[in-house]
Motif scaffolding. Structure first.
Motif, PDB file in Angstrom:
ATOM      1  N   MET A   1      15.965   2.490  -2.800  1.00  0.00           N
ATOM      2  CA  MET A   1      14.877   3.424  -3.135  1.00  0.00           C
ATOM      3  C   MET A   1      13.583   2.819  -2.648  1.00  0.00           C
ATOM      4  O   MET A   1      13.075   1.860  -3.200  1.00  0.00           O
ATOM      5  N   SER A   2      13.090   3.299  -1.549  1.00  0.00           N
ATOM      6  CA  SER A   2      11.836   2.733  -1.051  1.00  0.00           C
ATOM      7  C   SER A   2      10.753   3.793  -1.051  1.00  0.00           C
ATOM      8  O   SER A   2      11.007   4.983  -1.061  1.00  0.00           O
ATOM      9  N   GLU A   3       9.548   3.272  -1.018  1.00  0.00           N
ATOM     10  CA  GLU A   3       8.394   4.141  -1.177  1.00  0.00           C
ATOM     11  C   GLU A   3       7.356   3.640  -0.191  1.00  0.00           C
ATOM     12  O   GLU A   3       7.212   2.429   0.005  1.00  0.00           O
ATOM     13  N   VAL A   4       6.643   4.543   0.446  1.00  0.00           N
ATOM     14  CA  VAL A   4       5.651   4.095   1.425  1.00  0.00           C
ATOM     15  C   VAL A   4       4.285   4.023   0.753  1.00  0.00           C
ATOM     16  O   VAL A   4       3.818   4.990   0.170  1.00  0.00           O
ATOM     17  N   LYS A   5       3.685   2.837   0.819  1.00  0.00           N
ATOM     18  CA  LYS A   5       2.357   2.675   0.227  1.00  0.00           C
ATOM     19  C   LYS A   5       1.348   2.403   1.327  1.00  0.00           C
ATOM     20  O   LYS A   5       1.656   1.725   2.302  1.00  0.00           O
ATOM     21  N   GLN A   6       0.178   2.943   1.126  1.00  0.00           N
ATOM     22  CA  GLN A   6      -0.876   2.715   2.113  1.00  0.00           C
ATOM     23  C   GLN A   6      -1.888   1.731   1.556  1.00  0.00           C
ATOM     24  O   GLN A   6      -2.139   1.682   0.362  1.00  0.00           O
ATOM     25  N   PHE A   7      -2.462   0.955   2.448  1.00  0.00           N
ATOM     26  CA  PHE A   7      -3.499  -0.001   2.071  1.00  0.00           C
ATOM     27  C   PHE A   7      -4.802   0.499   2.687  1.00  0.00           C
ATOM     28  O   PHE A   7      -4.891   0.678   3.901  1.00  0.00           O
ATOM     29  N   ASN A   8      -5.770   0.755   1.817  1.00  0.00           N
ATOM     30  CA  ASN A   8      -7.051   1.269   2.301  1.00  0.00           C
ATOM     31  C   ASN A   8      -7.985   0.118   2.638  1.00  0.00           C
ATOM     32  O   ASN A   8      -7.998  -0.892   1.946  1.00  0.00           O
ATOM     33  N   LEU A   9      -8.763   0.278   3.678  1.00  0.00           N
ATOM     34  CA  LEU A   9      -9.709  -0.765   4.062  1.00  0.00           C
ATOM     35  C   LEU A   9     -10.620  -1.066   2.871  1.00  0.00           C
ATOM     36  O   LEU A   9     -11.344  -0.188   2.405  1.00  0.00           O
ATOM     37  N   PRO A  10     -10.563  -2.311   2.358  1.00  0.00           N
ATOM     38  CA  PRO A  10     -11.407  -2.632   1.211  1.00  0.00           C
ATOM     39  C   PRO A  10     -12.813  -3.012   1.658  1.00  0.00           C
ATOM     40  O   PRO A  10     -13.033  -3.344   2.829  1.00  0.00           O
ATOM     41  N   ASP A  11     -13.733  -2.962   0.709  1.00  0.00           N
ATOM     42  CA  ASP A  11     -15.056  -3.520   0.950  1.00  0.00           C
ATOM     43  C   ASP A  11     -14.950  -5.000   0.657  1.00  0.00           C
ATOM     44  O   ASP A  11     -14.885  -5.408  -0.488  1.00  0.00           O
ATOM     45  N   VAL A  12     -14.901  -5.813   1.690  1.00  0.00           N
ATOM     46  CA  VAL A  12     -14.717  -7.246   1.475  1.00  0.00           C
ATOM     47  C   VAL A  12     -16.042  -7.978   1.395  1.00  0.00           C
ATOM     48  O   VAL A  12     -16.087  -9.183   1.401  1.00  0.00           O
ATOM     49  N   GLY A  13     -17.141  -7.249   1.360  1.00  0.00           N
ATOM     50  CA  GLY A  13     -18.402  -7.981   1.359  1.00  0.00           C
ATOM     51  C   GLY A  13     -19.527  -7.301   0.625  1.00  0.00           C
ATOM     52  O   GLY A  13     -20.621  -7.201   1.153  1.00  0.00           O
ATOM     53  N   GLU A  14     -19.303  -6.840  -0.584  1.00  0.00           N
ATOM     54  CA  GLU A  14     -20.398  -6.326  -1.396  1.00  0.00           C
ATOM     55  C   GLU A  14     -21.215  -5.259  -0.693  1.00  0.00           C
ATOM     56  O   GLU A  14     -22.266  -5.546  -0.116  1.00  0.00           O
ATOM     57  N   GLY A  15     -20.767  -4.064  -0.700  1.00  0.00           N
ATOM     58  CA  GLY A  15     -21.581  -2.971  -0.194  1.00  0.00           C
ATOM     59  C   GLY A  15     -21.447  -2.726   1.291  1.00  0.00           C
ATOM     60  O   GLY A  15     -22.271  -2.025   1.869  1.00  0.00           O
ATOM     61  N   LEU A  16     -20.433  -3.294   1.917  1.00  0.00           N
ATOM     62  CA  LEU A  16     -20.213  -2.969   3.324  1.00  0.00           C
ATOM     63  C   LEU A  16     -19.602  -1.578   3.395  1.00  0.00           C
ATOM     64  O   LEU A  16     -18.883  -1.151   2.495  1.00  0.00           O
TER      65      LEU A  16
END
Lengths: 376, 454
Positions: free
Chosen positions: B1-16
């Motif tokens: 049973m697999s599920e596809v998850k997406q990774f969203n571009l995070p803000d890696v620098g405080e307000g970018l």
């Protein structure tokens, strides 16, 4: 000799400063220091090793969580584990610590659940632990201001009249090399000195104030500044957990017994970025990092354990597994942290009810309730 | 049973608000673990490696290298087996259509991409608006391997054009001059083996002798290309130069090992952060220093007969011959003699980029006083360059390659290149030309000479 008008005479910063107190060399060899005898049982040494490994793992996990967008920011302690664990394990029951925002290792020594450290950085609370319960103040973001709070606290302890008794508690204030340029820190030094406050100023000199090198902070080794204020200052190898432990113990004991403040400069290196928003490759050379890698605080304890047959592979694997589990729990706990409700912002403003705030609280509750009526 | 998850571009620098995808470390089909580095991104503040939040198999890379996307955009899809890798809150629903998840503008707490002010941050320095384009560091290889374009249906491309080969095999292919992408691998998972490379190399070596059945030759018509634009002006310039200035060309082989070391060390210095530091930079600097010692090399023959004059320039506008899609262009760096090394590096980078982009202005292309042509980039050793009209000298730099060389009395493998200096024999005698060439050579063999002579 040519003297540059902007830089003046050549500076005198050297790691091989003869004043550097060291009890464990980077190669893991025990050396003795006449003023700082240290007897540790094998269990205690293994315990320090466990602390070092686990806080590094916690730190790594938090950096990863930040990179994945789960935390807004993180200040990595990478490279400074020994300074934090050594000084943190020197603290006694009644001692009080005032951290910056990087003292994750000290928090570990004060039994603050690592998960609680993340609340502030995940933006779900403003602190997350009870400072009185752990004798560990909340993280302070403003550079150096906690040294004033700490000095005031220490002067309070002094006025309680407990110094010299078994209930005496010393205060330790943590700050970095950059903070020494702040007015707050210098004011703290003045007050602590003239009132003989029972405080230890623990400066982790990690060589870089964000992107400013030490040479832009001071012309003399930082520990020598104490002399100008009138209390003792000393420099310890900040990557040597034994030396940090011994030196801090002695300074805390001096404070508890009414002998006044001490400045400890733990000479170390920030192996990572200032915070996760910083990129050190923009201002410092790779060669410098490589040189400090050889002085790693954890490797030398491991070498010492192996050299003296105090630990076998099973032990190291066990610690590794434990660290991994702590990290996994931290990740799980972080992702599950609940968002605060809108009313929570009133919870910790005053210790007791305050009429004006109570009024505002009621108004805000009514305002929120008005949405419910519309939607129903 | 697999599920596809997406990774969203995070803000890696405080307000970018956005970041560029610099380099993918994984490809569809790869197994990934939690915290494994999957991608390098470049924000306004830093190059950052992102660790994977999921354990599973990469289903799709949703943004190609080189593209800048907003924070919140899904960048990778990971097929996660089991259900406990991460709580559902951390990822959008698996069935979510693969479109750019632009945050709703009225959603509280979301960063507005076009916020006009510097954003306040918790610790350290804030972000200046529009500062995302910092420096192109660690360019993703070469344009030879284009990043996979996003497929309209959002599915991964069936075949990643990346070639599988172990580093020693790659090195061997490079040494033998074999293009790996032309080889079909016979190793595990289609990887290319030593034998494959050797076979390809031997095919390359005897292409004519190979008695292969002659393939039916398809002959088109001769192509007739009108001579216009850059081609025409190049032709005119070459003819005028070749038939007015009597050319002499001298050659010198130099041991560039010390220069290559110096280049490597310069790259690590913060002064050169974001700049491309190539051996050409030090060749240019060496030539500038040589000009300082021998100003006559930087001169021009003006007029004819009795009114002829030699004009010695007190400045150096250093021409750099560049192969561009439009043809040969020689833009020049104004007042190159007065530039500190990082400035010179920046000027070199910009000059060639501008010329290649077809944006060189007439001012960039005129007023040169001496020229360098870097023929080494084409993989050749030397040539007899023709002077840029109005200039007295041109230096050709051949490729730097490993050669047997007598170093400190012993035979050693060293980085060797050939320099060729052509000069106008009306102005410059063999002695001066030789001295200039020898000086440049000395500086490249031991860059300390640049300090001594500059």
């Amino acid at each position: 000799m040519a003297i540059d008008s902007a830089r003046g005479a050549p500076d005198v910063h050297e790691l091989d400063d003869p004043e550097l107190i060291q009890l464990l060399t980077p190669e893991g060899e025990r050396v003795e220091h006449p003023d700082y005898p240290l007897e540790l049982t094998p269990d205690e040494v293994r315990g320090l090793y466990r602390d070092l490994v686990i806080v590094r793992r916690i730190d790594r996990e938090a950096v990863a969580l930040t990179r994945q967008g789960e935390l807004g920011l993180w200040a990595s302690l990478l490279g400074q584990e020994a300074a934090q664990i050594g000084s943190g394990r020197a603290l006694g029951e009644h001692d009080m610590a005032f951290p910056t925002y990087r003292e994750h290792g000290v928090a570990w020594c004060r039994d603050v659940d690592p998960l609680k450290l993340l609340g502030l950085f995940r933006g779900v609370n403003n602190g997350g632990w009870d400072p009185a319960e752990h004798n560990f103040h909340l993280y302070t973001i403003v550079i150096g201001s906690q040294t004033l709070h700490a000095t005031g606290y220490a002067m309070g302890v002094q006025r309680d009249g407990v110094l010299g008794t078994p209930n005496a508690g010393a205060t330790i204030a943590y700050f970095g090399d950059g903070a020494t340029s702040q007015g707050d820190v210098n004011e703290s030094f003045v007050f602590a000195s003239v009132f003989n406050a029972p405080i230890v100023f623990f400066c982790q000199n990690n060589q870089w104030a964000i992107s400013e090198p030490l040479e832009k902070q001071s012309r003399i080794p930082l520990y020598r500044r104490a002399q100008g204020y009138g209390f003792p200052g000393l420099r310890v190898d900040g990557n040597d957990v034994f030396a940090c432990l011994a030196v801090t113990r002695k300074a805390l004991e001096a404070a508890r017994t009414g002998q006044g403040p001490t400045l400890i400069e733990a000479y170390t290196y920030r192996m990572g970025a200032h915070t996760t928003t910083d990129d050190p490759t923009r201002y410092r050379l790779k060669a410098e990092e490589e040189a400090w890698k050889l002085k790693d605080p954890i490797e030398r304890v491991k070498a010492y354990l192996v050299r003296n047959d105090l630990a076998d592979n099973a032990f190291f694997e066990e610690i590794e597994a434990e660290a991994k589990q702590v990290a996994a729990d931290l990740r799980k706990g972080c992702l599950a942290m609940p968002d605060p409700g809108p009313m929570d912002m009133f919870a910790h403003v005053y210790a007791e009810a305050h009429p004006l705030m109570t009024e505002e609280q009621e108004q805000f509750a009514a305002y929120l309730a008005s949405f419910k009526e519309v939607s129903s | 049973m697999s599920e596809v998850k997406q990774f969203n571009l995070p803000d890696v620098g405080e307000g970018l608000t956005e970041a560029e995808i610099v380099k993918w470390h994984v490809a569809p089909g790869d197994q990934v673990e939690i915290n494994q580095t999957i991608v390098e991104i470049e924000t306004a503040k830093a190059i950052v490696e992102l660790p994977c939040p999921y354990e599973g198999v990469v289903a799709d890379l949703l943004v190609p290298e080189g593209q800048t996307v907003d924070v919140g955009t899904p960048i990778i899809a990971v097929s996660v087996s089991g259900g406990d890798a991460a709580p559902a809150a951390a990822a959008p629903a698996a069935e979510a259509p693969k479109q750019e998840a632009v945050p709703a503008p009225d959603e509280p707490g979301m960063v507005q991409p076009d916020e006009p002010k510097r954003q306040p941050v918790l610790v350290g320095y804030g972000v200046k608006p529009g500062a995302t384009k910092r420096r192109p560091r660690k360019r993703p290889a070469a344009p030879a391997a284009p990043a996979p374009a996003p497929q309209p249906n959002g599915r991964p491309q069936p075949v990643d054009k990346r070639v599988l080969a172990k580093p020693p095999v790659r090195k061997m292919a490079k040494d033998l001059g074999v293009d790996l992408s032309t080889i079909v691998g016979t190793g595990p998972a289609g990887s290319i083996t030593r034998d494959d490379v050797q076979a390809a190399a031997s095919r390359q070596q005897a292409p004519a002798a190979a008695p292969q059945a002659p393939a039916p030759v398809l002959r088109g018509e001769e192509e007739r290309i009108p001579v216009r634009g850059v081609r025409r002006s190049t032709a005119t310039a070459m003819v005028s130069s070749a038939f007015t200035a009597p050319h002499v060309t001298e050659w010198l082989q130099v041991d560039m090992t010390a220069t290559m070391d110096a280049v490597r060390r310069l790259r690590e210095m913060p002064d050169f952060a974001g700049l491309k530091v190539s051996p050409l930079l030090l060749v240019a600097k060496a030539l500038l220093v040589a000009v300082r010692r021998h100003p006559m090399i930087n001169s021009s023959w003006v007029g004819e007969g009795d009114s002829a004059e030699i004009v010695v320039k007190p400045y150096v506008n250093l021409g750099i011959a560049a192969a561009t899609p439009r043809g040969l262009l020689v833009p020049n760096i104004k007042d190159a003699h007065a530039k500190p090394l990082p400035e010179l590096a920046r000027a070199l980078n910009e000059l060639v980029d501008t010329a290649r982009a077809g944006k060189a202005s007439p001012a960039d292309l005129t007023g040169g006083t001496i020229t360098i042509t870097n023929i080494g980039v084409f993989g050749v050793d030397a040539g007899t360059p023709i002077l840029t009209p109005g200039e007295a000298a041109i230096l050709a730099v051949g490729q730097v390659r490993d050669m047997p060389w007598v170093h400190e009395g012993e035979l050693a493998v060293r980085k060797v290149a050939t320099l060729a200096l052509s000069f106008d024999h009306r102005i410059i005698d063999g002695e001066l030309g030789s001295k200039v060439l020898r000086d440049v050579g000395d500086m490249l063999e031991d860059p300390l000479h640049m300090l001594v002579w500059s």
